[in-house]
Design a protein around this motif. Structure first.
Motif: not given
Length: 84
Positions: A42, A51, A53, A58
């Protein structure tokens, strides 16, 4: 696929019961990726699905997990056959 009782992966029913977005640990479990590896992927932008953030956290969209794991495709195929 292994079930959560073995400590690896998730069953189809468990995958379908997930909320709209999950934390990275849950996504790692679904994809049978170790915690350290998942976070490293990630961080490098190489995780198998997108993914998000959010601050220091995450998140993974569950629909992407379903797509990559082929969960729900049976229902889509059945719906397509019913509509044809």
């Amino acid at each position: 696929m292994a079930t959560s009782k073995t400590g690896r992966g998730m069953s189809r029913d468990e995958l379908l019961a997930l909320p709209v977005a999950v934390d990275l640990d849950t996504a790692n479990k679904a994809l049978t990726i170790g915690r350290s590896t998942g976070y490293a992927l990630a961080k490098r932008g190489e995780y198998p699905v997108s993914v998000l953030k959010l601050g220091n956290a995450y998140r993974v969209v569950t629909a992407e997990l379903h797509r990559i794991l082929g969960v729900g495709q049976e229902q889509e195929a059945e719906r397509g056959q019913l509509c044809a």
